[in-house]
Design a protein around this motif. Sequence first.
Motif, PDB file in Angstrom:
ATOM      1  N   THR A   1      15.582  43.429  38.858  1.00 56.36           N
ATOM      2  CA  THR A   1      16.230  43.538  40.160  1.00 56.36           C
ATOM      3  C   THR A   1      16.455  42.132  40.701  1.00 56.36           C
ATOM      4  O   THR A   1      15.573  41.291  40.598  1.00 56.36           O
ATOM      5  CB  THR A   1      15.316  44.314  41.155  1.00 56.36           C
ATOM      6  N   SER A   2      17.621  41.886  41.273  1.00 54.41           N
ATOM      7  CA  SER A   2      17.882  40.567  41.855  1.00 54.41           C
ATOM      8  C   SER A   2      16.804  40.216  42.868  1.00 54.41           C
ATOM      9  O   SER A   2      16.369  41.068  43.645  1.00 54.41           O
ATOM     10  CB  SER A   2      19.237  40.551  42.560  1.00 54.41           C
TER      11      SER A   2
ATOM     12  N   GLY B   1      18.260  40.914  34.125  1.00 51.29           N
ATOM     13  CA  GLY B   1      18.439  40.529  32.736  1.00 51.29           C
ATOM     14  C   GLY B   1      18.010  39.114  32.422  1.00 51.29           C
ATOM     15  O   GLY B   1      17.871  38.752  31.253  1.00 51.29           O
ATOM     16  N   GLN B   2      17.770  38.317  33.449  1.00 46.82           N
ATOM     17  CA  GLN B   2      17.371  36.928  33.224  1.00 46.82           C
ATOM     18  C   GLN B   2      15.941  36.878  32.722  1.00 46.82           C
ATOM     19  O   GLN B   2      15.069  37.603  33.195  1.00 46.82           O
ATOM     20  CB  GLN B   2      17.515  36.141  34.517  1.00 46.82           C
ATOM     21  N   LEU B   3      15.689  36.018  31.735  1.00 50.84           N
ATOM     22  CA  LEU B   3      14.347  35.825  31.182  1.00 50.84           C
ATOM     23  C   LEU B   3      13.760  34.557  31.767  1.00 50.84           C
ATOM     24  O   LEU B   3      14.419  33.526  31.825  1.00 50.84           O
ATOM     25  CB  LEU B   3      14.413  35.698  29.661  1.00 50.84           C
ATOM     26  N   ILE B   4      12.507  34.636  32.209  1.00 48.88           N
ATOM     27  CA  ILE B   4      11.860  33.463  32.780  1.00 48.88           C
ATOM     28  C   ILE B   4      10.453  33.299  32.212  1.00 48.88           C
ATOM     29  O   ILE B   4       9.801  34.269  31.843  1.00 48.88           O
ATOM     30  CB  ILE B   4      11.816  33.508  34.328  1.00 48.88           C
ATOM     31  N   ASP B   5      10.026  32.058  32.125  1.00 45.19           N
ATOM     32  CA  ASP B   5       8.689  31.732  31.633  1.00 45.19           C
ATOM     33  C   ASP B   5       7.696  31.732  32.791  1.00 45.19           C
ATOM     34  O   ASP B   5       7.870  31.002  33.762  1.00 45.19           O
ATOM     35  CB  ASP B   5       8.677  30.348  30.978  1.00 45.19           C
TER      36      ASP B   5
ATOM     37  N   ASP C   1       4.013  44.642  38.667  1.00 46.19           N
ATOM     38  CA  ASP C   1       3.445  45.824  39.320  1.00 46.19           C
ATOM     39  C   ASP C   1       4.478  46.576  40.151  1.00 46.19           C
ATOM     40  O   ASP C   1       4.441  47.799  40.245  1.00 46.19           O
ATOM     41  CB  ASP C   1       2.272  45.438  40.227  1.00 46.19           C
ATOM     42  N   SER C   2       5.419  45.845  40.756  1.00 42.54           N
ATOM     43  CA  SER C   2       6.400  46.475  41.643  1.00 42.54           C
ATOM     44  C   SER C   2       7.677  46.907  40.932  1.00 42.54           C
ATOM     45  O   SER C   2       8.528  47.551  41.534  1.00 42.54           O
ATOM     46  CB  SER C   2       6.764  45.515  42.772  1.00 42.54           C
ATOM     47  N   GLY C   3       7.841  46.544  39.652  1.00 41.93           N
ATOM     48  CA  GLY C   3       9.040  46.927  38.914  1.00 41.93           C
ATOM     49  C   GLY C   3      10.191  45.936  39.030  1.00 41.93           C
ATOM     50  O   GLY C   3      11.269  46.177  38.493  1.00 41.93           O
ATOM     51  N   ILE C   4       9.979  44.832  39.720  1.00 45.36           N
ATOM     52  CA  ILE C   4      11.020  43.802  39.822  1.00 45.36           C
ATOM     53  C   ILE C   4      11.264  43.176  38.455  1.00 45.36           C
ATOM     54  O   ILE C   4      12.377  42.756  38.144  1.00 45.36           O
ATOM     55  CB  ILE C   4      10.633  42.732  40.865  1.00 45.36           C
ATOM     56  N   ALA C   5      10.220  43.131  37.615  1.00 52.15           N
ATOM     57  CA  ALA C   5      10.321  42.532  36.290  1.00 52.15           C
ATOM     58  C   ALA C   5       9.544  43.364  35.281  1.00 52.15           C
ATOM     59  O   ALA C   5       8.691  44.171  35.653  1.00 52.15           O
ATOM     60  CB  ALA C   5       9.778  41.112  36.309  1.00 52.15           C
ATOM     61  N   THR C   6       9.869  43.154  33.997  1.00 53.88           N
ATOM     62  CA  THR C   6       9.148  43.791  32.903  1.00 53.88           C
ATOM     63  C   THR C   6       8.748  42.720  31.894  1.00 53.88           C
ATOM     64  O   THR C   6       9.383  41.677  31.810  1.00 53.88           O
ATOM     65  CB  THR C   6      10.016  44.860  32.198  1.00 53.88           C
ATOM     66  N   ARG C   7       7.698  43.007  31.124  1.00 53.49           N
ATOM     67  CA  ARG C   7       7.266  42.069  30.081  1.00 53.49           C
ATOM     68  C   ARG C   7       8.280  42.070  28.947  1.00 53.49           C
ATOM     69  O   ARG C   7       8.890  43.091  28.659  1.00 53.49           O
ATOM     70  CB  ARG C   7       5.913  42.480  29.519  1.00 53.49           C
ATOM     71  N   THR C   8       8.423  40.946  28.292  1.00 57.44           N
ATOM     72  CA  THR C   8       9.318  40.840  27.148  1.00 57.44           C
ATOM     73  C   THR C   8       8.746  39.872  26.134  1.00 57.44           C
ATOM     74  O   THR C   8       7.926  39.026  26.481  1.00 57.44           O
ATOM     75  CB  THR C   8      10.734  40.401  27.580  1.00 57.44           C
ATOM     76  N   THR C   9       9.176  40.006  24.895  1.00 55.09           N
ATOM     77  CA  THR C   9       8.776  39.076  23.847  1.00 55.09           C
ATOM     78  C   THR C   9       9.942  38.200  23.423  1.00 55.09           C
ATOM     79  O   THR C   9       9.818  37.393  22.515  1.00 55.09           O
ATOM     80  CB  THR C   9       8.234  39.837  22.618  1.00 55.09           C
ATOM     81  N   GLU C  10      11.101  38.353  24.091  1.00 56.31           N
ATOM     82  CA  GLU C  10      12.264  37.529  23.781  1.00 56.31           C
ATOM     83  C   GLU C  10      12.016  36.097  24.224  1.00 56.31           C
ATOM     84  O   GLU C  10      11.205  35.836  25.092  1.00 56.31           O
ATOM     85  CB  GLU C  10      13.496  38.074  24.496  1.00 56.31           C
ATOM     86  N   THR C  11      12.771  35.165  23.660  1.00 62.63           N
ATOM     87  CA  THR C  11      12.675  33.767  24.040  1.00 62.63           C
ATOM     88  C   THR C  11      13.331  33.575  25.394  1.00 62.63           C
ATOM     89  O   THR C  11      14.477  33.966  25.599  1.00 62.63           O
ATOM     90  CB  THR C  11      13.362  32.862  23.001  1.00 62.63           C
ATOM     91  N   ALA C  12      12.612  32.996  26.331  1.00 63.14           N
ATOM     92  CA  ALA C  12      13.131  32.797  27.679  1.00 63.14           C
ATOM     93  C   ALA C  12      13.850  31.465  27.785  1.00 63.14           C
ATOM     94  O   ALA C  12      13.479  30.487  27.155  1.00 63.14           O
ATOM     95  CB  ALA C  12      11.999  32.861  28.696  1.00 63.14           C
TER      96      ALA C  12
END
Length: 69
Positions: free
Chosen positions: A7-8, A19-23, A38-49
């Motif tokens: 979410t923006s 869709g943006q990946l951040i470290d 916890d709030s759903g603003i972001a999800t965990r990913t294993t892609e390169t950020a």
Amino acid sequence: MQIRIETSIASADWSFAPGQLIDVGTHIPAEMAAAWLDSGIATRTTETASLKRKKHDTLRPGTGDAPGQ
């Protein structure tokens, strides 16, 4: 750890788009990432950020800085 923005979200100093990946730890603190997960603003990913934006990602349509305007 990297997270994907779902979410923006923005402040006076930064903004992230869906869709943006951040470290975590580099661009935002771990505590903030935990709250966003916890709030759903972001999800965990294993892609390169990467925060490097492509030129077309930084153009703002309708402002005259996009090609063809």
